[in-house]
Design a protein around this motif. Structure first.
Motif, PDB file in Angstrom:
ATOM      1  N   VAL A 273       0.871  -1.180   0.000  1.00 48.48           N
ATOM      2  CA  VAL A 273       0.000   0.000   0.000  1.00 48.48           C
ATOM      3  C   VAL A 273       0.904   1.224   0.000  1.00 48.48           C
ATOM      4  N   GLN A 274       0.665   2.122  -0.929  1.00 49.34           N
ATOM      5  CA  GLN A 274       1.503   3.315  -1.031  1.00 49.34           C
ATOM      6  C   GLN A 274       0.625   4.530  -1.266  1.00 49.34           C
ATOM      7  N   VAL A 275       0.730   5.525  -0.397  1.00 52.05           N
ATOM      8  CA  VAL A 275       0.045   6.791  -0.602  1.00 52.05           C
ATOM      9  C   VAL A 275       0.866   7.609  -1.590  1.00 52.05           C
ATOM     10  N   VAL A 276       0.259   7.967  -2.737  1.00 49.82           N
ATOM     11  CA  VAL A 276       1.016   8.623  -3.800  1.00 49.82           C
ATOM     12  C   VAL A 276       0.599  10.075  -4.024  1.00 49.82           C
ATOM     13  N   SER A 277      -0.452  10.520  -3.363  1.00 53.00           N
ATOM     14  CA  SER A 277      -0.821  11.930  -3.392  1.00 53.00           C
ATOM     15  C   SER A 277      -1.697  12.188  -2.180  1.00 53.00           C
ATOM     16  N   ALA A 278      -2.123  13.441  -2.016  1.00 56.84           N
ATOM     17  CA  ALA A 278      -2.960  13.783  -0.869  1.00 56.84           C
ATOM     18  C   ALA A 278      -4.292  13.051  -0.890  1.00 56.84           C
ATOM     19  N   SER A 279      -4.706  12.617  -2.068  1.00 53.62           N
ATOM     20  CA  SER A 279      -6.029  12.009  -2.188  1.00 53.62           C
ATOM     21  C   SER A 279      -6.013  10.613  -2.799  1.00 53.62           C
ATOM     22  N   THR A 280      -4.826  10.031  -3.014  1.00 51.43           N
ATOM     23  CA  THR A 280      -4.749   8.767  -3.754  1.00 51.43           C
ATOM     24  C   THR A 280      -3.739   7.815  -3.145  1.00 51.43           C
ATOM     25  N   ALA A 281      -4.125   6.546  -3.090  1.00 52.38           N
ATOM     26  CA  ALA A 281      -3.200   5.487  -2.678  1.00 52.38           C
ATOM     27  C   ALA A 281      -3.198   4.414  -3.756  1.00 52.38           C
ATOM     28  N   ILE A 282      -2.082   3.701  -3.862  1.00 47.37           N
ATOM     29  CA  ILE A 282      -2.000   2.539  -4.751  1.00 47.37           C
ATOM     30  C   ILE A 282      -2.084   1.285  -3.895  1.00 47.37           C
ATOM     31  N   LEU A 283      -3.053   0.457  -4.222  1.00 48.55           N
ATOM     32  CA  LEU A 283      -3.214  -0.839  -3.563  1.00 48.55           C
ATOM     33  C   LEU A 283      -2.688  -1.904  -4.509  1.00 48.55           C
ATOM     34  N   GLN A 284      -1.743  -2.706  -4.036  1.00 43.70           N
ATOM     35  CA  GLN A 284      -1.212  -3.802  -4.833  1.00 43.70           C
ATOM     36  C   GLN A 284      -1.673  -5.129  -4.233  1.00 43.70           C
ATOM     37  N   VAL A 285      -2.120  -6.007  -5.112  1.00 39.52           N
ATOM     38  CA  VAL A 285      -2.685  -7.289  -4.693  1.00 39.52           C
ATOM     39  C   VAL A 285      -1.995  -8.407  -5.463  1.00 39.52           C
ATOM     40  N   ARG A 286      -1.587  -9.422  -4.763  1.00 40.68           N
ATOM     41  CA  ARG A 286      -0.952 -10.591  -5.382  1.00 40.68           C
ATOM     42  C   ARG A 286      -1.942 -11.743  -5.436  1.00 40.68           C
ATOM     43  N   LEU A 287      -2.041 -12.397  -6.594  1.00 42.50           N
ATOM     44  CA  LEU A 287      -2.898 -13.565  -6.779  1.00 42.50           C
ATOM     45  C   LEU A 287      -2.035 -14.806  -6.933  1.00 42.50           C
ATOM     46  N   ASP A 288      -2.605 -15.955  -6.617  1.00 37.14           N
ATOM     47  CA  ASP A 288      -1.872 -17.209  -6.785  1.00 37.14           C
ATOM     48  C   ASP A 288      -1.695 -17.562  -8.264  1.00 37.14           C
ATOM     49  N   ALA A 289      -2.648 -17.142  -9.087  1.00 36.78           N
ATOM     50  CA  ALA A 289      -2.583 -17.433 -10.528  1.00 36.78           C
ATOM     51  C   ALA A 289      -2.922 -16.161 -11.286  1.00 36.78           C
ATOM     52  N   PRO A 290      -2.391 -15.995 -12.501  1.00 36.62           N
ATOM     53  CA  PRO A 290      -2.670 -14.787 -13.284  1.00 36.62           C
ATOM     54  C   PRO A 290      -4.163 -14.627 -13.559  1.00 36.62           C
ATOM     55  N   LEU A 291      -4.612 -13.378 -13.578  1.00 31.16           N
ATOM     56  CA  LEU A 291      -5.989 -13.041 -13.902  1.00 31.16           C
ATOM     57  C   LEU A 291      -6.017 -12.382 -15.267  1.00 31.16           C
ATOM     58  N   ASP A 292      -6.901 -12.857 -16.144  1.00 29.65           N
ATOM     59  CA  ASP A 292      -7.073 -12.240 -17.451  1.00 29.65           C
ATOM     60  C   ASP A 292      -8.079 -11.102 -17.370  1.00 29.65           C
ATOM     61  N   PHE A 293      -7.760  -9.984 -17.999  1.00 26.03           N
ATOM     62  CA  PHE A 293      -8.703  -8.892 -18.169  1.00 26.03           C
ATOM     63  C   PHE A 293      -8.208  -8.029 -19.318  1.00 26.03           C
ATOM     64  N   LEU A 294      -9.038  -7.104 -19.774  1.00 23.10           N
ATOM     65  CA  LEU A 294      -8.665  -6.194 -20.841  1.00 23.10           C
ATOM     66  C   LEU A 294      -8.268  -4.856 -20.231  1.00 23.10           C
ATOM     67  N   PRO A 295      -7.163  -4.251 -20.664  1.00 22.37           N
ATOM     68  CA  PRO A 295      -6.742  -2.975 -20.102  1.00 22.37           C
ATOM     69  C   PRO A 295      -7.855  -1.931 -20.207  1.00 22.37           C
ATOM     70  N   GLY A 296      -8.270  -1.389 -19.072  1.00 22.33           N
ATOM     71  CA  GLY A 296      -9.395  -0.469 -18.997  1.00 22.33           C
ATOM     72  C   GLY A 296     -10.535  -1.024 -18.162  1.00 22.33           C
ATOM     73  N   GLN A 297     -10.585  -2.353 -18.002  1.00 28.04           N
ATOM     74  CA  GLN A 297     -11.654  -2.969 -17.224  1.00 28.04           C
ATOM     75  C   GLN A 297     -11.410  -2.791 -15.719  1.00 28.04           C
ATOM     76  N   TYR A 298     -12.387  -3.248 -14.934  1.00 24.85           N
ATOM     77  CA  TYR A 298     -12.310  -3.054 -13.491  1.00 24.85           C
ATOM     78  C   TYR A 298     -12.691  -4.320 -12.738  1.00 24.85           C
ATOM     79  N   ALA A 299     -12.466  -4.273 -11.433  1.00 27.11           N
ATOM     80  CA  ALA A 299     -12.843  -5.363 -10.530  1.00 27.11           C
ATOM     81  C   ALA A 299     -13.694  -4.792  -9.404  1.00 27.11           C
ATOM     82  N   ARG A 300     -14.558  -5.616  -8.849  1.00 24.27           N
ATOM     83  CA  ARG A 300     -15.273  -5.277  -7.614  1.00 24.27           C
ATOM     84  C   ARG A 300     -14.519  -5.911  -6.456  1.00 24.27           C
ATOM     85  N   LEU A 301     -14.142  -5.078  -5.493  1.00 27.09           N
ATOM     86  CA  LEU A 301     -13.370  -5.548  -4.346  1.00 27.09           C
ATOM     87  C   LEU A 301     -14.258  -5.571  -3.111  1.00 27.09           C
ATOM     88  N   ALA A 302     -14.216  -6.679  -2.382  1.00 27.02           N
ATOM     89  CA  ALA A 302     -14.915  -6.763  -1.099  1.00 27.02           C
ATOM     90  C   ALA A 302     -14.055  -6.050  -0.054  1.00 27.02           C
TER      91      ALA A 302
END
Length: 335
Positions: free
Chosen positions: A114-143
């Motif tokens: 987790v890295q705070v990169v501006s006054a209003s924004t943080a970068i959340l990095q998540v590691r998965l056991d296996a690669p996830l396919d998606f198209l650049p521009g798409q999104y995920a719903r996070l619980a």
């Protein structure tokens, strides 16, 4: 050799599956449980029609009554006659439910940074056991851990098992509070993905990317893809935020210029301090109108609804019919 193919549908769901060398696309889809509507299977009826959004392909036979010459120029295709020659993405203008297609998958990842990169924004990095396919521009719903709430965030990098999300830090939001107060490396994080019909299409014209706030996330994923696949078209990124303290990922953005010939970057502040020497106001006030009038372009816009709607109106007012607009509106939740 297999090619990786994505089918994207009007309801925002995307399915990935392998297609064998010289295999008919429809046959591969059916073999993988994706029942695209079909009728004649002879290239005549047009029932299995879609559009190739990226990648190389050929068609065995297409009747003039099924697809016109203009349709073919627009990369429309018939699944029953198509053979892919590379990894590719195809869009179908109907819901995935018509294909008896499974929904997006739920996967569990682990917070890796987790890295705070501006006054209003943080970068959340998540590691998965296996690669996830998606198209650049798409999104995920996070619980959101420790709650029953889910929040949606665009991927900020290419597909793989290391994921990034730009998270806006609200004064009192359920995800924001988790990020500030409880988030720890090693936390389990459940997500549903991939989702969304906003993604990078076949690049054959200049590309204009427009981000408002953390809408930058989806466009960073697109830029990473352009670097990885090679881009011969000029690319112009516009990035709008309220104040200079809200800007983020400056080094990453600057680095794109070394890999994308003709890359340009414009940042605009809507509520700049007196010390700010850059551009002020709203994004539409700083679009390169001459550039857009002289050449057709594909414009990708990701940001809050008022920003997206103002850009739609600006394009209409300027009569820029040669600009193809793709957009993703997002709204923030304060609870």
């Amino acid at each position: 050799m297999n090619h990786k193919v994505a089918f994207s549908f009007a309801d925002g769901k995307t399915l990935f599956f392998p297609v064998g060398a010289n295999e008919i696309l429809l046959d591969a889809a059916l073999r993988n449980g994706i029942k695209i509507p079909l009728d004649c299977r002879e290239g005549v009826c047009g029932t299995c029609q879609g559009r190739c959004e990226s990648g190389d392909y050929s068609q065995d036979y297409v009747d003039d009554e099924a697809l016109s010459s203009l349709d073919l120029q627009q990369r429309k295709m018939l699944s029953c006659q198509t053979r892919v020659k590379s990894d590719a993405t195809f869009y179908f203008d109907f819901d995935s439910s018509l294909c008896n297609a499974p929904g997006p998958v739920q996967v569990c990842g682990t917070v890796s940074a987790v890295q705070v990169v501006s006054a209003s924004t943080a970068i959340l990095q998540v590691r998965l056991d296996a690669p996830l396919d998606f198209l650049p521009g798409q999104y995920a719903r996070l619980a959101v851990p420790g709650t029953s709430r889910w929040r949606s965030y665009s991927f900020a990098n290419q597909p793989g098992n290391q994921l990034q999300f730009l998270i806006r830090l609200l004064p009192d939001g359920v995800m924001s509070n988790y990020m500030r107060e409880r988030c720890q490396v090693g936390d389990a994080l459940l997500m549903e993905a991939p989702l969304g019909a906003f993604y990078l299409r076949h690049v054959a014209r200049p590309v204009v990317l427009v981000a408002g706030g953390t809408g930058l996330s989806a466009l960073l994923a697109m830029l990473d893809e352009l670097v990885a696949t090679g881009c011969e078209q000029p690319v112009h990124l516009y990035y709008g935020v309220r104040g200079a303290e809200d800007l983020c990922e400056a080094a990453r953005i600057a680095a794109y210029a070394a890999h994308i010939p003709g890359f340009r970057y414009t940042e605009v502040l809507s509520d700049a301090s007196p010390e700010w020497t850059g551009k002020r106001g709203y994004l539409t006030e700083h679009f390169d109108l001459a550039e857009l009038r002289d050449r057709s372009a594909d414009m990708y816009v990701c940001g809050p609804p008022p920003m997206v709607e103002s850009i739609q109106q600006w394009l209409a007012d300027q009569a820029l019919d040669g600009v193809q607009l793709y957009y993703e509106k997002f709204t923030q939740s304060n609870i």
